[in-house]
Write an enzyme that holds these catalytic residues in place. Structure first.
Site, PDB file in Angstrom:
ATOM      1  N   GLN A  17      -5.319  37.721  36.962  1.00  0.00           N
ATOM      2  CA  GLN A  17      -6.225  38.878  36.990  1.00  0.00           C
ATOM      3  C   GLN A  17      -7.665  38.590  37.400  1.00  0.00           C
ATOM      4  OE1 GLN A  17      -8.031  42.286  34.023  1.00  0.00           O
ATOM      5  NE2 GLN A  17      -6.236  41.205  33.312  1.00  0.00           N
ATOM      6  N   GLU A 139      -7.397  35.876  29.176  1.00  0.00           N
ATOM      7  CA  GLU A 139      -8.300  36.944  28.723  1.00  0.00           C
ATOM      8  C   GLU A 139      -8.760  36.839  27.259  1.00  0.00           C
ATOM      9  OE1 GLU A 139      -9.612  39.887  30.276  1.00  0.00           O
ATOM     10  OE2 GLU A 139     -10.602  40.095  28.351  1.00  0.00           O
ATOM     11  N   ASP A 168     -11.297  38.675  32.034  1.00  0.00           N
ATOM     12  CA  ASP A 168     -10.719  38.535  33.371  1.00  0.00           C
ATOM     13  C   ASP A 168     -11.489  39.371  34.397  1.00  0.00           C
ATOM     14  OD1 ASP A 168      -8.734  36.735  32.833  1.00  0.00           O
ATOM     15  OD2 ASP A 168      -7.214  38.236  32.430  1.00  0.00           O
ATOM     16  N   GLY A 247     -27.635  49.951  18.219  1.00  0.00           N
ATOM     17  CA  GLY A 247     -28.791  49.878  19.103  1.00  0.00           C
ATOM     18  C   GLY A 247     -29.893  50.808  18.635  1.00  0.00           C
ATOM     19  N   GLY A 248     -30.782  51.142  19.546  1.00  0.00           N
ATOM     20  CA  GLY A 248     -31.941  51.949  19.191  1.00  0.00           C
ATOM     21  C   GLY A 248     -31.606  53.389  18.824  1.00  0.00           C
TER      22      GLY A 248
HETATM   23  N1  CAO Z   1       1.328  25.729  46.982  1.00  0.00           N
HETATM   24  C1  CAO Z   1       1.602  24.697  46.194  1.00  0.00           C
HETATM   25  N2  CAO Z   1       1.224  24.578  44.921  1.00  0.00           N
HETATM   26  C2  CAO Z   1       0.527  25.619  44.428  1.00  0.00           C
HETATM   27  C3  CAO Z   1       0.182  26.750  45.181  1.00  0.00           C
HETATM   28  C4  CAO Z   1       0.625  26.783  46.536  1.00  0.00           C
HETATM   29  N3  CAO Z   1       0.368  27.800  47.337  1.00  0.00           N
HETATM   30  N4  CAO Z   1      -0.504  27.598  44.402  1.00  0.00           N
HETATM   31  C5  CAO Z   1      -0.594  27.031  43.190  1.00  0.00           C
HETATM   32  N5  CAO Z   1       0.026  25.821  43.200  1.00  0.00           N
HETATM   33  C6  CAO Z   1       0.112  24.878  42.102  1.00  0.00           C
HETATM   34  C7  CAO Z   1      -1.230  24.372  41.653  1.00  0.00           C
HETATM   35  O1  CAO Z   1      -1.705  23.420  42.541  1.00  0.00           O
HETATM   36  C8  CAO Z   1      -0.888  23.816  40.292  1.00  0.00           C
HETATM   37  O2  CAO Z   1      -0.298  22.538  40.455  1.00  0.00           O
HETATM   38  P1  CAO Z   1      -0.781  21.239  39.587  1.00  0.00           P
HETATM   39  O3  CAO Z   1      -0.595  21.629  38.169  1.00  0.00           O
HETATM   40  O4  CAO Z   1       0.157  20.185  40.055  1.00  0.00           O
HETATM   41  O5  CAO Z   1      -2.186  20.979  39.923  1.00  0.00           O
HETATM   42  C9  CAO Z   1       0.229  24.743  39.813  1.00  0.00           C
HETATM   43  O6  CAO Z   1       0.600  25.508  40.955  1.00  0.00           O
HETATM   44  C10 CAO Z   1      -0.125  25.718  38.701  1.00  0.00           C
HETATM   45  O7  CAO Z   1      -1.444  26.217  38.822  1.00  0.00           O
HETATM   46  P2  CAO Z   1      -2.242  26.621  37.527  1.00  0.00           P
HETATM   47  O8  CAO Z   1      -2.279  25.462  36.584  1.00  0.00           O
HETATM   48  O9  CAO Z   1      -3.542  27.216  37.913  1.00  0.00           O
HETATM   49  O10 CAO Z   1      -1.309  27.799  36.941  1.00  0.00           O
HETATM   50  P3  CAO Z   1      -0.774  28.031  35.465  1.00  0.00           P
HETATM   51  O11 CAO Z   1       0.147  29.189  35.583  1.00  0.00           O
HETATM   52  O12 CAO Z   1      -0.222  26.817  34.842  1.00  0.00           O
HETATM   53  O13 CAO Z   1      -2.071  28.454  34.637  1.00  0.00           O
HETATM   54  C11 CAO Z   1      -4.024  29.818  34.196  1.00  0.00           C
HETATM   55  C12 CAO Z   1      -2.574  29.761  34.736  1.00  0.00           C
HETATM   56  C13 CAO Z   1      -4.544  31.203  34.491  1.00  0.00           C
HETATM   57  C14 CAO Z   1      -4.010  29.558  32.688  1.00  0.00           C
HETATM   58  C15 CAO Z   1      -4.888  28.753  34.914  1.00  0.00           C
HETATM   59  O14 CAO Z   1      -4.755  28.933  36.291  1.00  0.00           O
HETATM   60  C16 CAO Z   1      -6.353  28.818  34.518  1.00  0.00           C
HETATM   61  O15 CAO Z   1      -6.741  28.386  33.438  1.00  0.00           O
HETATM   62  N6  CAO Z   1      -7.194  29.308  35.436  1.00  0.00           N
HETATM   63  C17 CAO Z   1      -8.638  29.356  35.225  1.00  0.00           C
HETATM   64  C18 CAO Z   1      -9.028  30.415  34.240  1.00  0.00           C
HETATM   65  C19 CAO Z   1      -8.541  31.767  34.655  1.00  0.00           C
HETATM   66  O16 CAO Z   1      -8.736  32.246  35.741  1.00  0.00           O
HETATM   67  N7  CAO Z   1      -7.943  32.449  33.711  1.00  0.00           N
HETATM   68  C20 CAO Z   1      -7.647  33.850  33.896  1.00  0.00           C
HETATM   69  C21 CAO Z   1      -6.226  34.042  33.968  1.00  0.00           C
HETATM   70  S1  CAO Z   1      -5.872  35.729  33.964  1.00  0.00           S
HETATM   71  O17 CAO Z   1      -6.764  36.260  35.146  1.00  0.00           O
END
Ligand code: CAO
Length: 416
Positions: A17, A139, A168, A247-248
């Site tokens: 998101q 979030e 988010d 607030g105010g």
């Molecule tokens: N091709 C190949 N690999 C890909 C890819 C693509 N097109 N797109 C993503 N990947 C891979 C990433 O490189 C990652 O691999 P590694 O773990 O080996 O580095 C893997 O997919 C997973 O990516 P991720 O760790 O970002 O995803 P997740 O689902 O495990 O975690 C989240 C999700 C949201 C918790 C994490 O991305 C995060 O903390 N993001 C930052 C904070 C954030 O934006 N949070 C809000 C989430 S809701 O809006």
């Protein structure tokens, strides 16, 4: 009509998101947003909270309008080469991967600068530099770590998260502003830069008034919180204040006609000092106008519960819309508690393009929230979200200039 961000190319590596909110806004303002997704998988939200079997979920469609989808395996050798070309072609790379994911793909900030010194690299992370910088964050974690949850809810209940996605979508908004500022600075310097919007910081920014109150507490009780009038002592931290405005201008949520059966038959009522006399007339308490116990804002502060109790006796005789109709012409600030059903059906929001009906090939017609920011010279036309990989070949040809044979080879390599 031209659009504010015409000509701008965004390499959109966002998912879920926070990041998608940001790039959707940029797309609405005219940027060409190229959403890069893993082949065969795509953004995880495509298949989360599915309501129509086989179709992209509303979670995905409502956050990814006006974008193009390119599937690309950025860990495949050919995929990396394609990505390098995209980095050279685009103006902004937006990502919200878990910390370090982009480095692990081989696209560190240093490498990106080597490829394209004008590139703006914009990231959402859960936390900024510090003890939690490596954490994955969603979030509600951000709402808790950013100070929102501890200040939301009622004094005698647990901390509460709010339905507004301040962690988010709130962070996505912050990031979009950072990107546009960096683009303006690039006009002068010719250089790109890193833009970081941590979710904790963005939530805290939105909770700024609660940090204000934290510091005011050191100088005495918070008189604008009803707990003061109730004689309940303050602790060390800004408390949860229920529906107090704090607030105010004191305010509260009050029952309206029908509240016994309708969970949203309520209004927010603000006793703005400037219209106190009119409030007294409306609720038939003319004696409060001159009574020194009620006539001034400081005198009223200790009696807020009693005052709102009297106002509520009046609001309970009216619907929330009648309260609005009576109070608005008198400049008394009130607001009906609108349900999502009522908002979805509200004609004025449709007319301004804030609620939009969109047609989608897999799911048919659905409602979405259009662009909430209105530019007089950059009109927004909301178009449906892309299917997974819908624009892969188009982007490889038009943006990167690959020939048909080269595109066929890229497909054979398994990169897209
Ligand atoms: N091709 C190949 N690999 C890909 C890819 C693509 N097109 N797109 C993503 N990947 C891979 C990433 O490189 C990652 O691999 P590694 O773990 O080996 O580095 C893997 O997919 C997973 O990516 P991720 O760790 O970002 O995803 P997740 O689902 O495990 O975690 C989240 C999700 C949201 C918790 C994490 O991305 C995060 O903390 N993001 C930052 C904070 C954030 O934006 N949070 C809000 C989430 S809701 O809006």
């Amino acid at each position: 009509m031209s659009k504010a961000l015409d000509g701008l190319k965004i390499l959109d590596f966002t998912h879920v998101q926070s990041g998608p909110t940001c790039t959707q806004l940029l797309a609405w303002m005219g940027a060409d947003v190229i959403k890069v997704e893993r082949p065969g998988v795509g953004d995880a939200t495509r298949k989360q909270l599915v309501d129509v079997e086989g179709a992209d979920s509303l979670y995905f469609t409502m956050l990814n309008h006006n974008k193009r989808s390119l599937t690309l395996n950025s860990k495949n050798e050919t995929g990396k080469k394609v990505l390098e070309r995209l980095v050279k072609e685009c103006d902004v790379l937006v990502e919200n991967f878990a910390p370090g994911a982009l480095d692990r793909m081989g696209f560190s900030w240093e490498r990106i600068q080597e490829l394209n010194p004008r590139m703006i690299m914009a990231s959402v992370k859960g936390f900024g530099p510090g003890p939690y910088e490596d954490c994955k964050v969603y979030e509600n974690v951000a709402q808790c770590a950013g100070g929102s949850a501890s200040t939301t809810g009622f004094r005698d209940g647990p901390p509460l998260v709010t339905g507004a996605q301040i962690g988010d979508s709130g962070t996505g908004l912050h990031l979009a502003l950072g990107i546009t500022a960096a683009l303006l600075q690039r006009e002068k310097t010719g250089r790109g830069q890193k833009v970081l919007a941590p979710m904790q910081d963005s939530v805290l920014n939105l909770c700024r008034v609660k940090l204000r109150d934290q510091q005011r507490l050191q100088h005495g009780p918070l008189k604008e919180y009803t707990q003061d009038g109730e004689g309940v002592e303050f602790g060390e931290a800004t408390p949860r204040a229920g529906n107090d405005s704090g607030g105010g201008q004191p305010g509260k949520i009050l029952k309206c006609k029908g509240w016994e059966t309708d969970p949203n038959a309520y209004t927010y009522f603000i006793t703005q000092a400037a219209v106190w006399q009119k409030i007294c007339d409306v609720i038939d308490k003319p004696e409060w106008k001159e009574d020194p116990e009620y006539a001034t804002p400081p005198a009223r502060l200790t009696k807020l519960n009693g005052i709102f109790g009297e106002i509520e006796k009046w609001t309970m005789t009216k619907t929330k819309y009648e309260v609005m109709d009576i109070c608005n012409p008198l400049d008394i600030p009130v607001g009906p508690i609108l349900s999502m059903k009522e908002i979805a059906e509200e004609p004025s929001l449709r007319e301004t393009g804030t609620i939009v009906e969109v047609d989608h090939p897999e799911r048919g017609k659905y409602l979405t929230v259009g662009c909430p920011i209105k530019l007089s010279d950059s009109e927004v036309e909301v178009t449906r979200s892309p299917l997974l990989g819908e624009h892969t070949d188009e982007i490889l040809a038009d943006v990167l200039g690959y020939s048909a044979d080269e595109i066929a080879e890229i497909h054979e390599s398994g990169a897209v």
